[in-house]
Design an enzyme around this catalytic site. Structure first.
Site, PDB file in Angstrom:
ATOM      1  N   TYR A   1     -13.271  24.452  18.429  1.00 31.92           N
ATOM      2  CA  TYR A   1     -12.284  23.629  19.099  1.00 31.92           C
ATOM      3  C   TYR A   1     -11.132  23.255  18.172  1.00 31.92           C
ATOM      4  O   TYR A   1     -10.124  23.964  18.109  1.00 31.92           O
ATOM      5  CB  TYR A   1     -12.929  22.371  19.711  1.00 31.92           C
ATOM      6  CG  TYR A   1     -12.068  21.791  20.810  1.00 31.92           C
ATOM      7  CD1 TYR A   1     -12.266  22.171  22.142  1.00 31.92           C
ATOM      8  CD2 TYR A   1     -11.035  20.923  20.534  1.00 31.92           C
ATOM      9  CE1 TYR A   1     -11.456  21.679  23.152  1.00 31.92           C
ATOM     10  CE2 TYR A   1     -10.216  20.425  21.533  1.00 31.92           C
ATOM     11  CZ  TYR A   1     -10.426  20.805  22.837  1.00 31.92           C
ATOM     12  OH  TYR A   1      -9.618  20.328  23.838  1.00 31.92           O
TER      13      TYR A   1
ATOM     14  N   GLU B   1      -4.598  24.968  43.402  1.00 32.23           N
ATOM     15  CA  GLU B   1      -5.923  25.165  43.973  1.00 32.23           C
ATOM     16  C   GLU B   1      -5.920  26.236  45.062  1.00 32.23           C
ATOM     17  O   GLU B   1      -4.864  26.556  45.621  1.00 32.23           O
ATOM     18  CB  GLU B   1      -6.436  23.836  44.553  1.00 32.23           C
ATOM     19  CG  GLU B   1      -6.537  22.705  43.541  1.00 32.23           C
ATOM     20  CD  GLU B   1      -7.572  22.959  42.456  1.00 32.23           C
ATOM     21  OE1 GLU B   1      -8.443  23.820  42.648  1.00 32.23           O
ATOM     22  OE2 GLU B   1      -7.516  22.274  41.408  1.00 32.23           O
TER      23      GLU B   1
ATOM     24  N   GLY C   1      -1.456  18.235  36.861  1.00 33.37           N
ATOM     25  CA  GLY C   1      -2.864  18.572  36.664  1.00 33.37           C
ATOM     26  C   GLY C   1      -3.739  17.467  37.207  1.00 33.37           C
ATOM     27  O   GLY C   1      -4.596  16.921  36.516  1.00 33.37           O
TER      28      GLY C   1
ATOM     29  N   VAL D   1     -17.858  15.889  30.645  1.00 34.55           N
ATOM     30  CA  VAL D   1     -18.203  17.133  31.338  1.00 34.55           C
ATOM     31  C   VAL D   1     -17.088  17.427  32.332  1.00 34.55           C
ATOM     32  O   VAL D   1     -16.909  16.711  33.319  1.00 34.55           O
ATOM     33  CB  VAL D   1     -19.545  17.005  32.078  1.00 34.55           C
ATOM     34  CG1 VAL D   1     -19.922  18.344  32.720  1.00 34.55           C
ATOM     35  CG2 VAL D   1     -20.655  16.567  31.114  1.00 34.55           C
TER      36      VAL D   1
END
Length: 392
Positions: free
Chosen positions: A238, A76, A49, A273
Site C-alpha cells: 500500500y 454505477e 464518489g 472493509v
C-alpha cells in the site's frame, strides 16, 4: 414488477449480484447512527464518489448531521435482464430517498467523474440549483481512467516499488477462512506513472479549477480528498507501493491547492472493509486482526465521516498532522494498537486463523457491501430489482 430471489453468488470478495432490499436497509442503518445538528445554514456539498465506501459515508453523514444540499456523483450499472444493478446503484437510490424525506435538495448523477462533459453538466446543475458550493469531497476509487483531454487510458497497478514483496493474506474457500501468502511484483516506472494518473490528484485539481473558473465556490469554500496511510504491515503493497505513489501525489496536490489559496486537505481515514480495500492483498487479514484487537472500539466509516464534517464545518478544530493532513486514523495507528496487531500478524497460522483474526466478521462485512447479511431482510423472499435511478 421484476422481483427475483437474490443469493450471494461470486468468487472471492466479488459478487455477481447485489440485494436491493439489503442495500436500502443498510443505508437506513447508517442514517440512524448519525446525531443531527442544526446549522445556521445548510451547506452545499459536491461529493465525488458518493455511492460506496467512505464517499457514501461522507454523503450520509453530511445529509444526516448537517442537512447538506448538493450533488453526489458515482458511476454505477443499471439492472439488466440477467443481473441486478450494482450495490452502489441501490445505495444511491436509498440515499436519495432519505434526502427527500429529510427535505434536502440532493441530486445524484450517474456519470464518469473523470470526464470533462460530466464536470460541465454537474457545474451547470450546481449553478442552476445552488449558485455555488461550500464543500467538495473527493473519494474516487477506480481501476482505470480515461483522460478526456488526450484520450489516453491509464490503468492502476497493485504492485511494489523497488523490490518484490510477499504478504500474508486472507481468502475464503466455500466460506472457510484460508491463510494465504501472496507475492507482489515490482511495478515498472510506467505502471507507477499510470497509477498516479488514475489515483493521484490531477482529476481532483481539475474539479477545483472547473468550479473556480465558473465562479461557483462560495466564501469559505473547502475541499478534502480522502486517503489512507495504514500500518507498516500493509506498507509494501500500500503506502510503499504503486498506490502509495498515487497517494503521495494526492497529498502534494493538496499542498499545491493550498499554495493557490484554496482550503484543501487530504483526510487520512482509518482502515475499513470497502469494495476497494477488500481487493488489496493483505488488507483483509490486517483489518480482521485489527477488529479482533479493537472490537467495537474500531471506528466505522460513518463515525469517521461525522468527525470529518464536524471539523470541516468548524464544529470542532481541525486535527492536522505536521504535513497538514486531517487525521481520522489516530485510533488505528496508536502504538499499543499496532503492537497488538503486529503480535497477532506474526503469530497467525492456518490452524489458529479463525481464533486470532475476526474472519467471520470480515466475511460478513464483505457480504454487507452487496446488501447481504443485513439484519431485518428476508433473503428467502423475492425482491424488486428494477429500482430507478433518482431524478436529478
Amino acid at each position: 414488477m421484476t422481483e427475483r430471489l437474490i443469493k450471494p453468488v461470486g468468487r472471492g470478495f466479488l459478487f455477481l449480484d447485489s440485494h436491493p432490499a439489503g442495500c436500502e436497509r443498510l443505508v437506513g442503518e447508517l442514517t440512524g447512527q448519525v446525531e443531527a445538528r442544526t446549522p445556521d445554514k445548510n451547506p452545499v456539498a459536491l461529493v465525488i464518489g458518493s455511492s460506496s465506501g467512505y464517499g457514501l459515508a461522507a454523503t450520509i453523514a453530511g445529509l444526516a448531521r448537517y442537512g447538506i444540499d448538493g450533488v453526489g456523483i458515482s458511476f454505477e450499472k443499471a439492472p439488466t435482464v440477467r443481473r441486478t444493478a450494482t450495490a452502489g446503484w441501490y445505495r444511491t437510490a436509498a440515499t436519495a430517498a432519505y434526502a427527500e424525506r429529510a427535505g434536502r435538495s440532493f441530486h445524484c448523477v450517474n456519470a464518469d467523474a473523470f470526464a470533462d462533459t460530466t464536470k460541465a453538466d454537474v457545474l451547470d446543475l450546481v449553478e442552476r440549483e445552488f449558485g455555488g458550493v461550500d464543500y467538495l469531497v473527493y473519494s474516487v476509487a477506480a481501476p482505470r481512467r480515461v483522460d478526456p483531454r488526450t484520450g489516453t487510458t491509464y490503468q492502476s497497478a497493485l504492485k511494489a516499488i523497488g523490490e518484490p514483496a510477499r504478504t500474508k493474506s486472507l481468502g475464503y474457500d466455500d466460506g472457510r477462512p484460508v491463510l494465504q501468502e501472496v507475492g507482489i511484483e515490482v511495478a515498472t516506472d510506467e505502471e507507477i506513472a499510470e497509477t498516479v494518473q488514475v489515483m493521484g490528484g490531477e482529476d481532483w485539481e481539475r474539479w477545483i479549477d472547473a468550479l473556480t473558473d465558473r465562479k461557483l465556490v462560495n466564501d469559505g469554500f473547502a475541499t478534502v480528498a480522502l486517503t489512507y496511510i495504514g500500518s507498516e504491515l500493509t506498507g509494501p503493497i500500500y503506502r510503499q507501493g504503486s498506490i502509495g505513489a498515487a497517494k503521495a501525489h494526492l497529498e502534494q496536490t493538496a499542498r499545491d491547492l493550498t499554495a493557490r489559496g484554496v482550503r484543501a486537505y487530504t483526510s487520512v481515514n482509518g482502515a475499513a472493509v470497502t469494495q476497494a480495500s477488500s481487493a488489496i492483498p493483505g488488507i483483509g487479514l490486517y483489518v480482521s486482526l485489527l477488529h479482533k484487537v479493537l472490537g467495537e472500539a474500531m471506528q466505522t466509516p460513518i463515525q469517521q465521516s461525522v468527525a470529518l464534517w464536524d471539523q470541516l464545518t468548524g464544529e470542532r478544530p481541525l486535527d492536522l498532522d505536521d504535513e497538514g493532513r486531517v487525521r481520522l486514523d489516530r485510533w488505528e495507528l496508536s502504538d499499543d494498537v499496532q503492537q497488538a496487531v503486529r503480535e497477532q500478524w506474526n503469530a497467525v497460522t492456518q490452524d489458529n486463523l479463525a481464533a486470532v483474526a475476526d474472519t467471520e466478521w470480515f466475511h460478513s462485512e464483505v457480504r454487507r457491501l452487496y446488501g447481504f447479511d443485513v439484519a431485518g431482510v428476508d433473503y428467502d423472499q423475492p425482491t424488486e430489482v428494477d429500482v430507478a435511478w433518482p431524478k436529478s
